[in-house]
Scaffold this active site. Sequence first.
Site, PDB file in Angstrom:
ATOM      1  N   CYS A   9      -9.620 -25.869  29.373  1.00 23.46           N
ATOM      2  CA  CYS A   9      -8.292 -25.310  29.628  1.00 23.46           C
ATOM      3  C   CYS A   9      -7.945 -24.304  28.529  1.00 23.46           C
ATOM      4  O   CYS A   9      -8.146 -24.580  27.345  1.00 23.46           O
ATOM      5  CB  CYS A   9      -7.254 -26.426  29.658  1.00 23.46           C
TER       6      CYS A   9
ATOM      7  N   CYS B  13      -2.324 -27.031  23.756  1.00 26.98           N
ATOM      8  CA  CYS B  13      -1.544 -28.262  23.572  1.00 26.98           C
ATOM      9  C   CYS B  13      -2.245 -29.161  22.528  1.00 26.98           C
ATOM     10  O   CYS B  13      -3.385 -29.598  22.765  1.00 26.98           O
ATOM     11  CB  CYS B  13      -1.392 -28.994  24.891  1.00 26.98           C
TER      12      CYS B  13
ATOM     13  N   CYS C 223      -4.138 -32.449  23.407  1.00 26.01           N
ATOM     14  CA  CYS C 223      -4.937 -32.554  24.629  1.00 26.01           C
ATOM     15  C   CYS C 223      -6.444 -32.402  24.412  1.00 26.01           C
ATOM     16  O   CYS C 223      -6.921 -31.374  23.911  1.00 26.01           O
ATOM     17  CB  CYS C 223      -4.469 -31.533  25.652  1.00 26.01           C
TER      18      CYS C 223
ATOM     19  N   CYS D 203      -2.455 -39.514  42.066  1.00 26.64           N
ATOM     20  CA  CYS D 203      -2.075 -38.321  41.297  1.00 26.64           C
ATOM     21  C   CYS D 203      -3.327 -37.533  40.912  1.00 26.64           C
ATOM     22  O   CYS D 203      -4.244 -38.074  40.282  1.00 26.64           O
ATOM     23  CB  CYS D 203      -1.366 -38.721  40.013  1.00 26.64           C
TER      24      CYS D 203
ATOM     25  N   CYS E 104       0.621 -36.875  44.467  1.00 26.29           N
ATOM     26  CA  CYS E 104       1.194 -36.237  43.284  1.00 26.29           C
ATOM     27  C   CYS E 104       0.120 -35.294  42.724  1.00 26.29           C
ATOM     28  O   CYS E 104      -1.071 -35.596  42.811  1.00 26.29           O
ATOM     29  CB  CYS E 104       1.551 -37.298  42.241  1.00 26.29           C
TER      30      CYS E 104
ATOM     31  N   CYS F 298       8.318 -35.021  38.797  1.00 26.01           N
ATOM     32  CA  CYS F 298       7.863 -36.037  37.838  1.00 26.01           C
ATOM     33  C   CYS F 298       7.792 -35.321  36.496  1.00 26.01           C
ATOM     34  O   CYS F 298       6.986 -34.398  36.322  1.00 26.01           O
ATOM     35  CB  CYS F 298       6.488 -36.561  38.256  1.00 26.01           C
TER      36      CYS F 298
ATOM     37  N   ARG G  99       8.052 -44.220  33.921  1.00 22.51           N
ATOM     38  CA  ARG G  99       6.654 -44.686  33.889  1.00 22.51           C
ATOM     39  C   ARG G  99       6.193 -44.952  32.470  1.00 22.51           C
ATOM     40  O   ARG G  99       6.280 -44.079  31.591  1.00 22.51           O
ATOM     41  CB  ARG G  99       5.716 -43.676  34.554  1.00 22.51           C
TER      42      ARG G  99
END
Length: 353
Positions: A62, A66, A69, A106, A137, A197, A269
């Site tokens: 990616c 972040c 991550c 998801c 999701c 979400c 969650r």
Amino acid sequence: MTRLSVERLGQIRTDWTLDEVRSLLDLPFADLLFHAQRVHREHFDPNEVQVSTLLSIKTGACPEDCAYCPQSVRYDTGIEREALLDVETVLEHARAARESGATRFCMGAAYRNPKKHQIAAVAEMIRGVRALGLETCATLGMLEPEQAEALKAAGLDYYNHNLDTSPEYYDKIITTRTYQDRLDTLQAVRDAGIKVCCGGILGMGESKADRAGLLHSLATLPQHPDSVPINQLVQVAGTPLFGAAPLDPLDFVRTIAVARILMPKAHVRLSAGRSEMSDELQALCFLAGANSIFYGDKLLTTGNPEEDADRQLFARLGIRPEAAVPATDTATPVLHARHECGSPNHVDHRGRG
Ligand code: SAM
Ligand code: DTB
Ligand code: SF4
């Protein structure tokens, strides 16, 4: 209690002040859990927890930075990159998730923002997963309004896109897209009629003021998110946040409780980080108003508790998995253990005591 009217707790409001959020976080622990539990019981069965399963449909490489991550191309975390999975592979995982008792599936992709052909491929996955009777999701990064509309047309129920932290701490964590970019995507998702979400991550070295800032940002969105994932940072070697000072577990519970009070109708969650938590800490989170988990021994790239451990935890606490909405059949779902032979073990753990 200063600056906070106890009588108003439980009302659905999007005009919470930062002062009110801070005052909630500062309540004595017993008072905070009492109010959270009271609000929780006004809107939910306290013995039901929604069960979702996650699958990484496109892993690694990616371009974003972040700091938490493992999938960022910028950090050497040993993650093997994988192209977008084909539809049949995704559906095999979805069938297994359904057999294990999950009601929502998801699909996560390590994209900054998906391209047109990627939206088309994910739309096909959504149609297939929906046809299995599961709620759908997806989390694919930033979306343009027409992309959100295409996903909605394919039958997407929820889109996950997190604010991650407070507006003030945000640029210590991510520099490649702004807080406003995230708010814009959330707007596009809401406008398309997809349920939102949206949550964040704790344990990234943020202050209590930052946790208040994250909760305030979530609770003052134009509408409360339908689902609020509260993740505890999963520390992965090679990421900049590896080695961050761990959060006091009771502050994690406090954050869950305040999320429950601020957003009474949302599913909160207990998301990433459960592998590092004791059963007792998770029980406190449920008591504080958490009512959704990821089930299955993998999140996207990191571990999650074994299915057997979660079945035992639910049994010890008398927790039942929540039925899908809209229910595809009338039976209450049951968490099944999948054995190596692939056959589910139909043991009902709905111990109502
Ligand atoms: N690339 C998309 C995006 O960022 O929106 C979707 C996938 S991304 C992995 C989804 C969310 O997972 C992130 O927003 C973050 O909140 C959470 N996450 C990622 N790595 C994490 C970690 N190490 N610990 C806890 N949560 C994490
Ligand atoms: C969310 O808030 N947490 C999930 C889901 N949304 C996509 C992701 C957690 C990822 C944890 C790190 C990993 O497994 O790669
Ligand atoms: Fe990419 Fe999402 Fe990971 Fe950020 S959180 S690096 S956008 S996969």
